[in-house]
Design an enzyme around this catalytic site. Sequence first.
Site, PDB file in Angstrom:
ATOM      1  N   ARG A  39       0.819  -1.208   0.000  1.00 58.80           N
ATOM      2  CA  ARG A  39       0.000   0.000   0.000  1.00 58.80           C
ATOM      3  C   ARG A  39       0.857   1.265   0.000  1.00 58.80           C
ATOM      4  NH1 ARG A  39      -2.571  -4.236   1.933  1.00 58.80           N
ATOM      5  NH2 ARG A  39      -4.870  -4.407   1.895  1.00 58.80           N
ATOM      6  N   GLY A 107      -1.289 -12.221  -5.146  1.00 62.83           N
ATOM      7  CA  GLY A 107      -2.716 -11.968  -5.209  1.00 62.83           C
ATOM      8  C   GLY A 107      -3.063 -10.576  -4.716  1.00 62.83           C
ATOM      9  N   ARG A 135      -5.833 -18.859  -9.155  1.00 64.98           N
ATOM     10  CA  ARG A 135      -6.637 -18.209  -8.104  1.00 64.98           C
ATOM     11  C   ARG A 135      -7.753 -17.370  -8.724  1.00 64.98           C
ATOM     12  NH1 ARG A 135      -2.459 -15.650  -3.882  1.00 64.98           N
ATOM     13  NH2 ARG A 135      -4.367 -15.416  -2.664  1.00 64.98           N
ATOM     14  N   SER A 180     -13.013 -10.136   3.250  1.00 66.35           N
ATOM     15  CA  SER A 180     -11.794 -10.078   2.440  1.00 66.35           C
ATOM     16  C   SER A 180     -11.249  -8.668   2.437  1.00 66.35           C
ATOM     17  CB  SER A 180     -12.062 -10.518   1.000  1.00 66.35           C
ATOM     18  OG  SER A 180     -10.930 -10.261   0.184  1.00 66.35           O
ATOM     19  N   ASP A 333      -3.667 -15.797   7.322  1.00 69.88           N
ATOM     20  CA  ASP A 333      -2.415 -16.271   6.730  1.00 69.88           C
ATOM     21  C   ASP A 333      -1.563 -17.067   7.712  1.00 69.88           C
ATOM     22  OD1 ASP A 333      -2.852 -15.251   4.191  1.00 69.88           O
ATOM     23  OD2 ASP A 333      -2.006 -13.298   4.699  1.00 69.88           O
ATOM     24  N   ARG A 412       4.049 -20.025   2.449  1.00 64.58           N
ATOM     25  CA  ARG A 412       3.692 -20.272   3.844  1.00 64.58           C
ATOM     26  C   ARG A 412       3.708 -21.766   4.182  1.00 64.58           C
ATOM     27  NH1 ARG A 412       2.988 -15.258   5.539  1.00 64.58           N
ATOM     28  NH2 ARG A 412       1.826 -13.817   4.212  1.00 64.58           N
TER      29      ARG A 412
END
Length: 453
Positions: A39, A107, A135, A180, A333, A412
């Site tokens: 961001r 993503g 995805r 989300s 996550d 991950r």
Amino acid sequence: MSSADPATTASSGRPRRFAPAGPLKGRIRVPGDKSISHRSIMLGALAVGETRVTGLLEGEDVLSTAAAMRAMGASITREADGTWSIHGVGVGGLLQPQQALDMGNSGTSTRLLMGLVAAHAITATFVGDASLSKRPMGRVIDPLALMGADFTASPGGRLPLTMRGTFPAVPIEYRLPVASAQVKSAILLAGLNTPGITTVIEPVPTRDHSERMLKGFGAELEVEVESDGTRVIRVRGEAEFRPQQIVVPGDPSSAAFFVVAGLLVPGSDLVIENVGLNPTRAALFDVLRQMGGQIDELDRREVGGEPVADLHVRHSALTGIAVDPAVVPSMVDEFPVLFVAAALARGRTVTTGLEELRVKESDRISAMRAALELAGATVTETADGLIIDGTGGDPLPGTPAGAAVTTHLDHRIAMSMAVAGLASRAGVEVDDTRPIATSFPVFESLLDGLADT
């Protein structure tokens, strides 16, 4: 993706066996928060003037965001001391990219940038690696189409995908059907260059970095919390952004692997410095404390509007619990590494409400069930989670000789099973450590350094 997929076999990857190496001791600092790093670049590229960012996560995902914003007109450079300088184009000033935007494995980059493009009269094609291309993007396509953007996607709403933005876009009021942060953020970013007020209704709170940072850059944004906890977020369009000086806190998702490793490996005593503890992100640490984990916050402070502390972690005897599904959005996550902690706890850990994990970089429910079983854990897969019967603190057996955990190109999964290897007898073989670079390029060197102290 099946274990026979050539992209994930050890022969084409970079396998490694993570073996026990004694207590983890010392002080470390994990890389900058990935969500805030993404961001920082995007919003800095919308400000007029120079935004300076220190502590930026320099993983492949964030670099994909930087490359895309450069392709749409922003000037983004890394200085010798690691500070990033961003000269933006202003809200509404994005330029037509001359080639496809390669999102790699990210993503977050894809969904948020789709939001930015939606309210500009430009056309952009998004492409990604094999994992990202599996995805679905439909949850972002639907609201952005209501705002006037047009999409040509691969079957199932997947990449490669071409979108044609529009100006002026149409302000909407959109209730998120599934919690989300990425979908919420995409709509808010589209709303920045849309006349009028764009509203997102969030029945379940998700990470709020976008709201905090949009306000910091100068957006007119307000959040109203209703009596049932629903958040109503409104942003007024045609904003003028002011450049910022941003210090990115350490990523709690990256710190999570070292916190769990410190809890599981006997004799461990370590401090993880400068960890972001945004309440919409840090639920894992609360869950681990509920299980008996010793995790103390030192020097709690605020940096750039985000709560931060140093985490002091010591080896602890953990007990299985039923994890409240209400915490899922604030630790979505971190479940892969929580599953590892549960595998060594005393008793049973039950997780539910994790449907979102099936559409991450891999189906993380199925992938972690298979990985933990291969390492000797007792795991039952359900439609929306895992039930794990722990060892009571005994080390996992580890993966058999010649057998490797299939990571499905998921960073991950790879890092979680590396932690499992430290808490095993024979070690855990991971089929490919290359995906770790997407979010945590120095993970292995930090881990090796702690074990050597």
